[in-house]
Design a protein around this motif. Structure first.
Motif, PDB file in Angstrom:
ATOM      1  N   TYR A 498       5.619  -6.368  -4.378  1.00 14.98           N
ATOM      2  CA  TYR A 498       5.235  -7.570  -4.402  1.00 14.98           C
ATOM      3  C   TYR A 498       3.344  -7.302  -4.108  1.00 14.98           C
ATOM      4  N   HIS A 499       3.173  -6.362  -3.843  1.00 15.33           N
ATOM      5  CA  HIS A 499       1.810  -6.180  -3.148  1.00 15.33           C
ATOM      6  C   HIS A 499       1.551  -5.821  -4.810  1.00 15.33           C
ATOM      7  N   CYS A 500      -0.675  -5.757  -4.437  1.00 13.95           N
ATOM      8  CA  CYS A 500      -1.316  -4.836  -5.285  1.00 13.95           C
ATOM      9  C   CYS A 500      -1.084  -3.677  -5.396  1.00 13.95           C
ATOM     10  N   PRO A 501      -1.074  -2.994  -6.548  1.00  8.84           N
ATOM     11  CA  PRO A 501      -1.773  -1.680  -6.451  1.00  8.84           C
ATOM     12  C   PRO A 501      -2.562  -1.268  -5.115  1.00  8.84           C
ATOM     13  N   GLU A 502      -3.026  -1.352  -4.979  1.00 13.10           N
ATOM     14  CA  GLU A 502      -4.509  -0.425  -4.086  1.00 13.10           C
ATOM     15  C   GLU A 502      -3.913  -0.882  -2.642  1.00 13.10           C
ATOM     16  N   ARG A 503      -2.553  -1.605  -2.555  1.00 20.38           N
ATOM     17  CA  ARG A 503      -1.705  -1.393  -1.311  1.00 20.38           C
ATOM     18  C   ARG A 503      -0.652  -0.451  -0.897  1.00 20.38           C
ATOM     19  N   ARG A 504       0.006  -0.706  -2.259  1.00 21.71           N
ATOM     20  CA  ARG A 504       1.459   0.011  -3.149  1.00 21.71           C
ATOM     21  C   ARG A 504       0.543   1.884  -2.949  1.00 21.71           C
ATOM     22  N   TRP A 505      -1.064   1.940  -2.928  1.00 25.04           N
ATOM     23  CA  TRP A 505      -1.521   3.270  -2.596  1.00 25.04           C
ATOM     24  C   TRP A 505      -2.966   3.202  -1.621  1.00 25.04           C
ATOM     25  N   GLY A 506      -1.844   2.274  -0.446  1.00 26.07           N
ATOM     26  CA  GLY A 506      -2.474   2.589   1.166  1.00 26.07           C
ATOM     27  C   GLY A 506      -3.944   1.606   0.855  1.00 26.07           C
ATOM     28  N   ALA A 507      -4.710   1.982   0.576  1.00 23.69           N
ATOM     29  CA  ALA A 507      -5.986   1.332   0.850  1.00 23.69           C
ATOM     30  C   ALA A 507      -6.364   0.414   1.981  1.00 23.69           C
ATOM     31  N   THR A 508      -7.966   0.282   2.927  1.00 25.65           N
ATOM     32  CA  THR A 508      -7.941  -0.302   4.052  1.00 25.65           C
ATOM     33  C   THR A 508      -8.884  -0.172   3.670  1.00 25.65           C
ATOM     34  N   ASP A 509      -9.628   1.004   3.304  1.00 26.35           N
ATOM     35  CA  ASP A 509     -11.185   0.455   2.885  1.00 26.35           C
ATOM     36  C   ASP A 509     -12.041  -0.798   1.949  1.00 26.35           C
TER      37      ASP A 509
END
Length: 589
Positions: A498-509
């Motif tokens: 249910y999370h966006c692809p950015e968070r699926r790939w661990g984005a923090t920036d």
């Protein structure tokens, strides 16, 4: 009309997580009984066929499953191995693609309009059943199990299962042959990992469809199945001369991935049935020849363990004196050399004492990890394509995030991510072991350099530079991540579909996260799931239907406060005393 022998039960496979228990029997079969085939009455001895050297039958030309021989011959088994190898070596990415790929010599006989589906448990049965269908061979599969103890889910029962019903392909005189695609559909409906979860010497119920094989070059071959009791199954498609075992596996989204056997396949108590399993021979007895040459009628028999040349329980109880009450303390040796279990598997499959090249081994492991990251790109894309990330966040996690059903089972990645993390841990541990072996002058490694740590670091950095993945963000733009960046983020990669692809790939920036459309609720869930992301173990026997508040409070079963160490560069660049301590600690675990 021909029929798959069926039984009455409660629900299809999608309901396994809430399987009904009646009189101690958990049924995974379809809801109606439509069989006139003979029911199985218990284990029977395999009877030899008179046509053991018959050539392969002609390829079928329609949907019908005509049985032309009463058993699989050695020629059939070799052809099956070749079939599996060809699929494994191809670039197919779904079960449907694989069976329609140029690598499949039977693709020209696929009926029009038929699509093939398999998750991990289905894949071995689907491939075996498809080959049998195409070649006019008998086929049977477990359609119901009973747990040897109480459980909420027969896929994860600690005491294992026993097979209580089989579905078999039998045609009847004067009636149309069975429909091949329908049999494979029933396989997909009936089969789960519960069918692999049994003690290797289980005597209750019917013989399982597979048996515990010897761990040697003759027995571990293309078509051998590997069962991980954490709810996963793979199929061997190639074995290298140095004992590296390559496999294909399927996932709930119908994707096919490839890997190399290692510590991600856990060794566990024998009742759980982990390890290598070959197909148990079956025979159709009592059948008669129809005018068209096919076999009709009859019943199925199954070879007993005692009559199998390569049946063995060594992978469970060790190669020395076996204490079947103390399986955890089993010892494994090859040619008098005592080995770690995974080292023993590789050495025994190679059939010779192995001398490892640390640089080559590291390079191979790194390339395998790069492949795994690429496969994860596809998995995340499937969830995005399905629009799951645009749906509201549920108020609770599933009852167990690793073993469930529905959207979460199809699109989430907690199990896949756990296996990925385990492989990163294994990479660091193996590099530490190679350093220890070189520095102690072990004969088990071949290294001619003068600074093993520097050379390993050089190989590591070469492979890091050669590996990158590209995901598509919420705005539809490509985002490239290098191997080292993904490694830094490994425990930030969200498994939550249910999370966006950015968070699926661990984005923090903030710049990378700018395109993410998740609101405050999803952000809160992402942060609260960190402890679950920190753990590499897949805990299927724990209730995990946590609320956001429970996750925030660190309730029992909600993960770990910190992740394991996967820092290879730090390991190899540490001062000698420190790296030595790290190595000794790793080897002792």
């Amino acid at each position: 009309m021909g029929a798959v022998e069926d039984i009455e039960g409660l629900g299809m496979k999608s309901r396994i997580g809430a399987s009904a228990i009646i009189a101690g029997v958990v049924s995974l079969a379809g809801a109606t009984a439509s069989s006139t085939a003979l029911a199985q009455t218990g284990p029977t001895q395999f009877e030899q066929s008179s046509d053991a050297t018959a050539p392969l039958p002609p390829v079928r030309t329609d949907r019908s499953w005509r049985i032309l021989r009463d058993r699989w011959t050695a020629t059939d088994e070799k052809a099956y191995e070749d079939f599996i190898t060809a699929i494994g070596e191809s670039n197919c990415r779904t079960t449907d693609q694989c069976l329609k790929h140029a690598a499949n010599v039977y693709r020209g006989s696929n009926p029009r309009g038929v699509n093939y589906f398999a998750d991990c448990a289905d894949l071995p049965y689907t491939l075996r059943g498809y080959f049998a269908w195409m070649n006019g061979l008998p086929f049977a599969f477990a359609s119901a199990v009973a747990p040897n103890g109480y459980t909420r889910d027969v896929r994860y029962v600690a005491s294992g299962n026993r097979i209580i019903e089989k579905a078999v392909v039998i045609n009847w005189p004067g009636q149309q042959p069975m429909d091949g695609p329908d049999v494979l559909r029933r396989v997909s409906n009936y089969v789960s990992t519960a069918m692999y979860r049994y003690h290797p010497e289980e005597k209750r119920g019917l013989p399982a469809d597979h048996y515990s094989s010897s761990v040697d070059p003759r027995s571990i071959r293309p078509g051998t199945n590997i069962y991980d009791p954490n709810g996963h199954v793979a199929v061997v498609y190639r074995v290298d001369p140095d004992g590296r075992i390559h496999y294909i596996d399927a996932h709930p989204d119908n994707s096919i991935t490839r890997g190399v056997y290692g510590r991600k396949f856990v060794r566990s108590r024998p009742t759980m049935g982990a390890g290598f399993k070959n197909w148990r021979p079956v025979q159709l007895v009592g059948a008669t020849r129809a005018p068209d040459g096919s076999l009709v009628g009859g019943r199925y028999t199954y070879t007993q363990n005692s009559d199998l040349e390569d049946f063995s329980v060594d992978q469970y109880f060790g190669t020395g004196a076996q204490n079947k009450r103390q399986w955890q303390g089993a010892s494994f040796a090859f040619n008098g050399q005592r080995l770690d279990y995974y080292d023993w598997v590789r050495t025994a499959v190679a059939g010779r004492n192995l001398v490892y090249d640390p640089l080559t081994e590291t390079r191979n492991m790194m390339r395998g990890l790069c492949d795994d990251l690429t496969y994860r790109v596809y998995a995340v894309e499937e969830a995005v394509s399905g629009g799951i990330n645009r749906k509201p966040q549920p108020s609770r996690l599933p009852q167990n995030i690793y073993g469930t059903s529905g959207e979460w089972e199809t699109y989430s990645t907690p199990s896949r991510d756990a296996r990925l993390k385990t492989s990163f841990v294994e990479l660091r541990d193996e590099i530490a072991r190679f350093v220890e072996l070189v520095e102690t002058g072990s004969e088990r490694v071949k290294y001619t350099g003068t600074d093993v740590r520097a050379d390993l670091l050089s190989v590591y950095r070469q492979e890091v530079a050669a590996c990158s993945i590209t995901y598509t963000n919420s705005a539809g733009a490509p985002v490239e991540l290098g191997f080292d960046e993904v490694q830094k983020r490994l425990f930030d990669l969200s498994f939550d579909p249910y999370h966006c692809p950015e968070r699926r790939w661990g984005a923090t920036d903030p710049a990378e996260l700018a395109s993410c459309r998740d609101g405050n609720t999803k952000r809160a869930w992402y942060e609260a799931e960190q402890r679950l992301r920190n753990q590499t173990e897949r805990t299927y026997d724990v209730r995990m239907d946590f609320s956001l508040a429970q996750l925030r409070s660190g309730v029992n079963g909600s993960g770990k406060s910190s992740p394991p160490d996967i820092d290879v560069v730090g390991l190899l660049t540490s001062p000698a005393p420190q790296i030595r301590a790290d190595i000794e600690g790793t080897v002792a675990q």
